[in-house]
Design a protein around this motif. Structure first.
Motif, PDB file in Angstrom:
ATOM      1  N   LEU A 150      42.853  39.979 109.442  1.00 15.65           N
ATOM      2  CA  LEU A 150      43.820  40.008 110.546  1.00 15.65           C
ATOM      3  C   LEU A 150      45.237  39.702 110.080  1.00 15.65           C
ATOM      4  N   GLY A 151      45.373  38.945 109.020  1.00 18.43           N
ATOM      5  CA  GLY A 151      46.682  38.550 108.541  1.00 18.43           C
ATOM      6  C   GLY A 151      46.540  37.467 107.501  1.00 18.43           C
ATOM      7  N   LEU A 152      47.670  37.083 106.933  1.00 17.27           N
ATOM      8  CA  LEU A 152      47.715  36.028 105.918  1.00 17.27           C
ATOM      9  C   LEU A 152      48.588  34.895 106.429  1.00 17.27           C
ATOM     10  N   GLY A 153      48.047  33.693 106.464  1.00 16.53           N
ATOM     11  CA  GLY A 153      48.814  32.507 106.817  1.00 16.53           C
ATOM     12  C   GLY A 153      49.163  31.719 105.567  1.00 16.53           C
ATOM     13  N   VAL A 154      50.378  31.194 105.517  1.00 19.65           N
ATOM     14  CA  VAL A 154      50.800  30.321 104.424  1.00 19.65           C
ATOM     15  C   VAL A 154      51.437  29.098 105.059  1.00 19.65           C
ATOM     16  N   VAL A 155      50.864  27.936 104.801  1.00 20.75           N
ATOM     17  CA  VAL A 155      51.217  26.721 105.537  1.00 20.75           C
ATOM     18  C   VAL A 155      51.465  25.591 104.556  1.00 20.75           C
ATOM     19  N   THR A 156      52.476  24.787 104.839  1.00 21.20           N
ATOM     20  CA  THR A 156      52.732  23.576 104.073  1.00 21.20           C
ATOM     21  C   THR A 156      53.403  22.563 104.982  1.00 21.20           C
ATOM     22  N   GLY A 201      54.749  25.312 109.316  1.00 21.07           N
ATOM     23  CA  GLY A 201      54.460  23.932 108.951  1.00 21.07           C
ATOM     24  C   GLY A 201      53.079  23.549 109.441  1.00 21.07           C
ATOM     25  N   HIS A 202      52.412  22.637 108.711  1.00 19.55           N
ATOM     26  CA  HIS A 202      51.017  22.397 109.060  1.00 19.55           C
ATOM     27  C   HIS A 202      50.821  21.650 110.368  1.00 19.55           C
ATOM     28  N   ALA A 203      51.754  20.835 110.812  1.00 18.86           N
ATOM     29  CA  ALA A 203      51.579  20.181 112.117  1.00 18.86           C
ATOM     30  C   ALA A 203      51.587  21.215 113.232  1.00 18.86           C
ATOM     31  N   ARG A 204      52.530  22.170 113.178  1.00 20.61           N
ATOM     32  CA  ARG A 204      52.553  23.218 114.206  1.00 20.61           C
ATOM     33  C   ARG A 204      51.297  24.083 114.139  1.00 20.61           C
ATOM     34  N   LEU A 378      42.734  21.332 106.486  1.00 23.95           N
ATOM     35  CA  LEU A 378      43.726  22.130 105.772  1.00 23.95           C
ATOM     36  C   LEU A 378      43.361  23.616 105.798  1.00 23.95           C
ATOM     37  N   ALA A 379      42.073  23.914 105.737  1.00 22.38           N
ATOM     38  CA  ALA A 379      41.639  25.310 105.833  1.00 22.38           C
ATOM     39  C   ALA A 379      41.976  25.883 107.204  1.00 22.38           C
ATOM     40  N   VAL A 380      41.731  25.105 108.247  1.00 23.22           N
ATOM     41  CA  VAL A 380      42.046  25.560 109.608  1.00 23.22           C
ATOM     42  C   VAL A 380      43.551  25.743 109.769  1.00 23.22           C
ATOM     43  N   ALA A 381      44.333  24.782 109.272  1.00 19.90           N
ATOM     44  CA  ALA A 381      45.786  24.901 109.365  1.00 19.90           C
ATOM     45  C   ALA A 381      46.270  26.180 108.688  1.00 19.90           C
ATOM     46  N   ALA A 382      45.686  26.514 107.540  1.00 19.28           N
ATOM     47  CA  ALA A 382      46.129  27.684 106.781  1.00 19.28           C
ATOM     48  C   ALA A 382      46.024  28.965 107.592  1.00 19.28           C
TER      49      ALA A 382
END
Length: 404
Positions: A150-156, A201-204, A378-382
């Motif tokens: 569906l897409g690529l997420g990149v989170v930090t 951002g990972h909190a959002r 962290l996997a879910v946030a990603a």
């Protein structure tokens, strides 16, 4: 873990913000499914014709599926076939960039982790993003099983400008003004390079995931606190996560902590993140001889055994966090306050201790709960941004297919 207060008895689908009727239908099935088309009409306020059209479209692109008829006595008319989320066709792909680890993940449409892998994070930003580009194709070949992405997420963590796809500041990584999305260009896999990329951002990201799949299901007002090597907050109102100018809403890292003299990379003393980060707390525990190296997971495991010294370090951490949480509660009055913090995830009783520190009353408007995703956080946030976009604008998938 038990909440201080029972969640509202009636599940409410967050109001649609984007995606029109198809998005509302898809989110209603996620929140309350399996649902018949008649029930979907009641849940979304749409006409039978509109519901029929949207469900046909969503089935056609593999987001919904029909289940067998519910067993029961025969009824006049066409059988009511329940509709549910189709988790068999699509996956969300994501990468979380943390201080110690890079976490690669695949999630299904119900936010469940299908696969994840970790690599140590080493080198500067360019090196890290080269590692990500190099690892993604093999990860997907091993783990995706041929399913559509569906897409690529990149989170930090830190200050992440979602619109421009850049990390403005992440002091835990030592990154400033890193064009994250641009540096990901060039993944040697055609199906990845064509994907929409969601940088956040990972909190959002976790706030989005909690609204879709976790403690915020059925709620529209939520505050998320992420307390790791980076200390972040995210705010959701009206079922939508607030970003603010340049995506800086929720930045609490540099709130002052009374009495703290911990130096912060910003040049000041006593900033919240510098004072209570995992690195600071673990370093303190190591200096006291409680753990063999500065690793917060070792300290949490020790506290879980009932070790008093380890437990007091976590209690002190939460006591110092409490004024920031109280401020957010007083200003925003959310239905749910979600806290992701390793001590509260690991050690019984720390959630209740934190609630006492911030003075939460037993009211639905001020409900403290622990993050819903445990060690998979962290996997879910990603992947959360990819899934949120799918549920908000599901027909973009049809457009993307046509363009491809």
């Amino acid at each position: 873990m038990l909440s201080l207060v029972a969640p509202p008895a009636v599940t409410r689908t967050p109001p649609p913000t984007e995606g029109g009727g198809a998005g509302a239908v898809l989110r209603a099935v996620l929140a309350g499914g399996p649902l018949s088309r008649t029930a979907l009409g009641r849940a979304t306020g749409q006409s039978p014709a509109a519901v029929s059209r949207h469900t046909s479209e969503l089935i056609g692109i593999g987001l919904l599926r029909e289940l067998p008829p519910v067993e029961g006595p025969p009824r006049a008319g066409r059988p009511q076939l329940p509709l549910d989320i189709d988790t068999g066709h699509h996956l969300a792909c994501g990468v979380h960039i943390g201080a110690p680890w890079l976490t690669f993940a695949l999630l299904d449409l119900r936010g469940r982790v299908v696969a994840q892998e970790r690599l140590p994070r080493t080198g500067d930003a360019a090196t890290v993003l080269a590692t990500v580009r190099g690892h993604l194709p093999g990860f997907l070949a091993r783990r995706a099983g041929g399913r559509s992405l569906l897409g690529l997420g990149v989170v930090t963590g830190g200050w992440v400008d979602s619109e421009h796809g850049s990390v403005v500041e992440n002091t835990a990584l030592g990154w400033r003004d890193v064009p994250l999305r641009d540096l990901l260009v060039g993944v040697p896999d055609a199906r990845i390079s064509r994907l929409p990329t969601h940088v956040d951002g990972h909190a959002r990201a976790l706030a989005q995931a909690e609204l879709l799949f976790g403690a915020g299901t059925g709620c529209t007002e939520l505050v998320e606190l992420f307390v790791g090597n980076v200390v972040d907050a995210a705010i959701a109102t009206g079922g939508t996560v607030v970003r603010g100018r340049r995506s800086r809403a929720g930045d609490i890292a540099h709130l002052p902590v009374a009495g703290s003299t911990e130096p912060c990379p910003c040049g000041r003393l006593g900033c919240l993140q510098a004072t209570i980060s995992e690195l600071t707390v673990a370093r303190d525990a190591h200096a006291r001889g409680l753990i063999p190296r500065a690793d917060i997971t070792l300290l949490a495991a020790l506290a879980a055994t009932g070790d008093g010294a380890a437990l007091r370090l976590f209690e002190e951490r939460l006591r110092l966090l409490a004024p920031a949480a109280s401020l957010l509660l007083d200003m925003l009055n959310p239905e749910v306050l979600v806290v992701v913090e390793v001590g509260m995830l690991t050690v019984p009783g720390l959630r209740e201790y934190f609630a006492e520190q911030i003075g939460v009353r037993p009211e639905p408007a001020q409900l403290v709960t622990v993050g819903s995703f445990g060690r998979d956080v962290l996997a879910v946030a990603a992947c959360a941004g990819v899934l949120d976009a799918t549920y908000q604008r599901p027909m973009d998938l049809r457009t993307a297919r046509a363009a491809g």
